[in-house]
Motif scaffolding. Structure first.
Motif, PDB file in Angstrom:
ATOM      1  N   GLU A 155       3.344  18.876  15.788  1.00 52.12           N
ATOM      2  CA  GLU A 155       4.694  18.691  16.533  1.00 52.12           C
ATOM      3  C   GLU A 155       5.936  19.768  15.962  1.00 52.12           C
ATOM      4  OE1 GLU A 155       5.935  14.633  16.642  1.00 52.12           O
ATOM      5  OE2 GLU A 155       4.634  14.314  18.321  1.00 52.12           O
ATOM      6  N   GLU A 156       6.633  19.313  15.325  1.00 54.91           N
ATOM      7  CA  GLU A 156       7.917  20.097  14.852  1.00 54.91           C
ATOM      8  C   GLU A 156       7.319  20.989  13.604  1.00 54.91           C
ATOM      9  OE1 GLU A 156       8.805  17.120  15.934  1.00 54.91           O
ATOM     10  OE2 GLU A 156       9.932  17.297  17.515  1.00 54.91           O
ATOM     11  N   VAL A 157       6.897  20.415  12.426  1.00 54.57           N
ATOM     12  CA  VAL A 157       6.578  20.933  11.322  1.00 54.57           C
ATOM     13  C   VAL A 157       5.208  20.592  10.799  1.00 54.57           C
ATOM     14  CG1 VAL A 157       7.560  21.323   8.914  1.00 54.57           C
ATOM     15  CG2 VAL A 157       9.037  20.931  10.766  1.00 54.57           C
ATOM     16  N   CYS A 158       4.629  21.620  10.456  1.00 52.48           N
ATOM     17  CA  CYS A 158       3.201  21.382   9.818  1.00 52.48           C
ATOM     18  C   CYS A 158       3.404  22.671   8.319  1.00 52.48           C
ATOM     19  CB  CYS A 158       2.149  21.553  10.564  1.00 52.48           C
ATOM     20  SG  CYS A 158       0.630  21.569   9.516  1.00 52.48           S
ATOM     21  N   ALA A 159       4.029  22.161   7.291  1.00 55.72           N
ATOM     22  CA  ALA A 159       4.175  23.149   6.381  1.00 55.72           C
ATOM     23  C   ALA A 159       3.475  22.692   4.985  1.00 55.72           C
ATOM     24  CB  ALA A 159       5.690  23.356   6.196  1.00 55.72           C
ATOM     25  N   SER A 160       3.274  23.404   3.986  1.00 54.93           N
ATOM     26  CA  SER A 160       3.008  23.223   2.623  1.00 54.93           C
ATOM     27  C   SER A 160       1.834  22.195   2.697  1.00 54.93           C
ATOM     28  CB  SER A 160       3.900  22.565   1.725  1.00 54.93           C
ATOM     29  OG  SER A 160       3.795  22.683   0.611  1.00 54.93           O
ATOM     30  N   GLY A 161       2.061  20.879   1.899  1.00 57.43           N
ATOM     31  CA  GLY A 161       0.961  20.086   1.969  1.00 57.43           C
ATOM     32  C   GLY A 161       0.430  19.455   3.344  1.00 57.43           C
ATOM     33  N   ALA A 162       1.372  19.565   4.414  1.00 57.01           N
ATOM     34  CA  ALA A 162       0.840  19.039   5.552  1.00 57.01           C
ATOM     35  C   ALA A 162      -0.132  20.080   6.126  1.00 57.01           C
ATOM     36  CB  ALA A 162       1.965  18.842   6.478  1.00 57.01           C
TER      37      ALA A 162
END
Length: 330
Positions: A155-162
């Motif tokens: 959705e909005e954010v998929c960063a680093s550990g995600a």
């Protein structure tokens, strides 16, 4: 010597042999009606009191039932469907995106024969590499065991550990404006040594072990300890890079910035091979999985459990505070 009571007249004696006052016949109907009204009011008052007690007892029972029986796990469905697992917020222990909760959801979804595929709907800035690594490893294990596809929908954010978790998916779907990437590791904190010198404050830290006070914010950071911390971060970063390369394979178009910690919008992520194509949850369920019925397997703490955790956290606040003084790795 006389007392004030000596001046009072003696109490009047009860009349002997005098019958109580009699009610005249014309007043008897009035008194009888008053007695009936009084009894009716008492019965009505008692009835309403019992009704209110029953109401509050029922409400309390429903509240207890909702607190303790609020479903953590989904009842398996015989109808073919798409299994949804939400990955929201910080990935850390004791959060909704903790490895403990996500693993429980993954096992339920994979074990359900009617679940045609698992979709991870991600909206997270990342968090603990340990928690993310546990989820990643479990997804790989369950995929091999059950031979079911896994898709990540950003959705909005998929960063680093995600993104660490998303790399385990067979395909990653994004919106053009999603934020994707931040493949890096950081350890943050503060140093107050200069301020303490100006204020004339002396730090008195006693340790057994020359590195036990490492990363103490009120002590200088020696070059040797800085180099050690940096080497540890670099090693974790290499683990992250290896996971992304394994998960994305030949689709990944590496550039000097790919693993620099930069992040990109969804359109750029597709161009760089960090994502595969555009799509949301409904699109993936309808067009990719071919099972429009979506069942959410995400386990959530019920209210009672959250209160219990808060109570427990309050009791252990002293120990937790000591642990939090160490700089977290993300």
């Amino acid at each position: 010597m006389s007392t004030p009571n000596d001046d009072l007249p003696p109490p009047m004696a009860e009349p002997v042999g005098v019958p109580p006052p009699r009610v005249s016949p014309e007043h008897e109907p009035v008194l009888a009606e008053l007695a009936r009204d009084f009894l009716r009011e008492r019965r009505a008052e008692r009835r309403w009191r019992n009704l209110f007690r029953l109401f509050w007892l029922t409400l309390a029972a429903l509240l207890v039932y909702s607190l303790w029986m609020q479903g953590r796990h989904v009842t398996p469905s015989a109808t073919p469907h798409t299994a949804l697992i939400e990955v929201r917020g910080e990935i850390a222990a004791d959060t909704e995106a903790s490895a403990e909760l996500l693993l429980a959801a993954l096992k339920d979804a994979f074990n359900d024969d009617a679940a045609q595929a698992i979709v991870l709907r991600i909206n997270s800035p990342g968090g603990s590499p340990v928690q993310a690594g546990i989820v990643y490893d479990e997804i790989k294990r369950l995929k091999k065991l059950h031979d079911k596809p896994v898709y990540a929908v950003v959705e909005e954010v998929c960063a680093s550990g995600a993104y660490y978790i998303a790399a385990a998916a067979d395909e990653i779907f994004v919106d053009k404006a999603s934020v994707v990437g931040s493949i890096g590791v950081l350890m943050d904190g503060f140093g107050f040594t200069g301020l303490m010198d100006k204020l004339g404050i002396e730090r008195r830290l006693l340790t057994a072990g020359e590195n036990k006070g490492m990363l103490d914010p009120f002590s200088p950071l020696p070059p040797k300890q800085r180099a050690y911390a940096q080497a540890m971060l670099d090693q974790i970063h290499q683990q992250f890079i290896a996971v992304v390369r394994e998960g994305r394979g030949k689709r990944l178009k590496e550039t000097p910035d790919t693993f620099s910690g930069l992040f990109w919008n969804g359109e750029q992520a597709v161009q760089l091979g960090l994502a595969d194509r555009y799509g949301n949850l409904d699109f993936v369920a309808r067009e990719v999985v071919k099972a429009e019925d979506i069942i959410d397997y995400t386990p959530k703490d019920n209210v009672a459990e959250r209160l219990a955790k808060r109570f427990g956290a309050s009791i252990g606040a002293g120990a937790v505070r000591a642990l939090k003084e160490m700089a977290p790795i993300r």
